[in-house]
Design a protein around this motif. Structure first.
Motif: not given
Length: 445
Positions: A3-20
């Protein structure tokens, strides 16, 4: 076709949720478990990197935006700044790409803050050299840990604290333990080679079943994992079972059928190791019934029987049948300060008061379990901590309380195991450095 890699913006959004989530006091495991499957691996990798550089990111954000923005915006800014921080292992993203993608994530999270995020991050790119130099004057940015944690490590290990903090920011190797009832190290190395997985043996008498992988991989790829041929366990943790079972100087090996208590057993790695090495009458105890289920699953996978009970080990009246134990493993609850390289959220979840609170719990467990040990028995106290209050000072205090009744510390006890990096080139057969641990083997005449 992958499968194609997810967009970096989606990963950053998910990482920000994890950091929060981590900044709100929740384990990183929670947001990762809730993460969509296609994002989980990338989110974990970037979240680990972010949490290893969160000290610098917090200092930078304060310099760039002294008034803290709302938590969702702050978490995204911290994520981007941590990923932009010039570290030893640069990420495979150009700085301007990271900024653009972070702004894209901001438009999804909090559209009204996208311009603010863009301005802050682009200012960082313009003034990076000066901002980084100023941030590195702060211990939190220089060592990437909370200030109180840095000071505690400095007080406990004044000559080695900087090396210990640096080691905590390096990814840990993936270490395996071969099930001695199913095979041996040479045989399992051959199975790994046939599967195309690079690995080497660890030629150390303290961990004779250990193998280190060249690169971490999913356990599903390990030959025979589901059948219990091998388990994942750090080198320092692999020392527990041989220490408890013996023989040791002045202590014979435990006899077959010995009655053994694993007092804080979850998730079950040390429990399984004990039963792989010896036939024991073993009781695995844990206060958390949910975590005890993991012990049950682990033992089922390796095919070894044990009795299990969910109870607080300190409340002996609730679970003990009155029969003394020949040996007790007390892998006590602790700050986990020795395994931060595997769990980079721990340093941000702990608070200064936690050390004293956990030390009281450890002392309570030691005092409650010591009377349950048969004459001639042994108790192995273990913590995955660097802090002396959870290690050497804890045992010194225990011996002061119980020395008059015969409690003795085996002179060959490992004490504190420090995860210090090697400064010299490592020979191919040299042991890999394990996690930070403390071991004290106590015996009752």
């Amino acid at each position: 076709m992958s499968a194609p890699a997810p967009p970096l913006s989606r990963l950053l959004d998910a990482v920000a949720d994890a950091v929060a989530a981590v900044r709100a006091g929740r384990s990183l495991n929670e947001p990762l478990a809730a993460c969509p499957a296609e994002l989980r691996a990338g989110t974990q990798a970037l979240a680990f990197h972010t949490l290893r550089h969160l000290g610098a990111a917090q200092v930078l954000r304060t310099a760039l935006a002294p008034k803290a923005p709302p938590p969702k915006v702050d978490a995204l800014l911290l994520t981007a700044l941590a990923l932009l921080w010039p570290g030893e292992a640069p990420l495979p993203y150009a700085a301007h790409t990271l900024v653009d993608q972070a702004v894209g994530a901001a438009r999804k999270r909090t559209p009204q803050a996208a311009g603010f995020v863009n301005a802050v991050l682009r200012r960082f790119l313009r003034e990076q050299a000066a901002l980084v130099a100023a941030a590195q004057a702060r211990p939190e940015a220089l060592h990437q840990h909370p200030a109180w944690w840095i000071e505690r490590v400095r007080a406990d290990w004044p000559d080695r604290f900087a090396a210990l903090l640096a080691a905590a920011n390096r990814p840990a190797p993936m270490v395996l333990r071969v099930n001695a009832r199913q095979g041996d190290v040479p045989g399992y190395l051959a199975r790994l080679a046939a599967a195309g997985i690079g690995a080497r043996a660890v030629h150390d008498a303290a961990t004779p079943q250990a193998i280190v992988l060249d690169q971490p991989c999913a356990v599903q790829l390990l030959p025979g994992f589901a059948e219990g041929a091998v388990s994942v366990q750090d080198l320092s943790a692999q020392r527990a079972a041989p220490l408890l079972l013996g023989p040791a100087d002045g202590l014979p090996a435990l006899a077959a059928g010995a009655r053994v208590l694993d007092a804080c057993a979850a998730p079950g790695g040390k429990t399984a190791h004990l039963l792989e090495l010896a036939d024991l009458d073993l009781l695995a105890l844990d206060a958390d019934a949910g975590r005890l289920a993991r012990v049950r699953d682990t033992l089922a996978r390796v095919g070894r029987p044990a009795a299990l009970a969910a109870a607080d080990a300190r409340d002996t009246a609730a679970w003990w049948d009155g029969r003394p134990f020949d040996a007790i493993l007390l892998d006590a609850p602790c700050t986990a300060s020795g395994i931060v390289r595997r769990h980079p959220d721990v340093r941000w979840l702990r608070r200064p008061a936690d050390v004293a609170a956990l030390a009281r719990t450890q002392a309570g467990l030691l005092d409650a379990l010591w009377p349950l040990l048969a004459p001639g028995g042994r108790l192995l106290y273990a913590t995955c901590s660097l802090f002396r209050d959870e290690g050497s000072r804890q045992i010194d205090a225990f011996l002061q309380r119980h020395g008059a009744s015969g409690a003795r510390l085996w002179t060959g006890s490992p004490g504190h195991l420090l995860p210090l990096p090697d400064n010299e080139p490592t020979p191919a057969d040299a042991p890999t450095q394990g996690d930070g641990f403390f071991y004290a083997l106590l015996h009752k005449p």
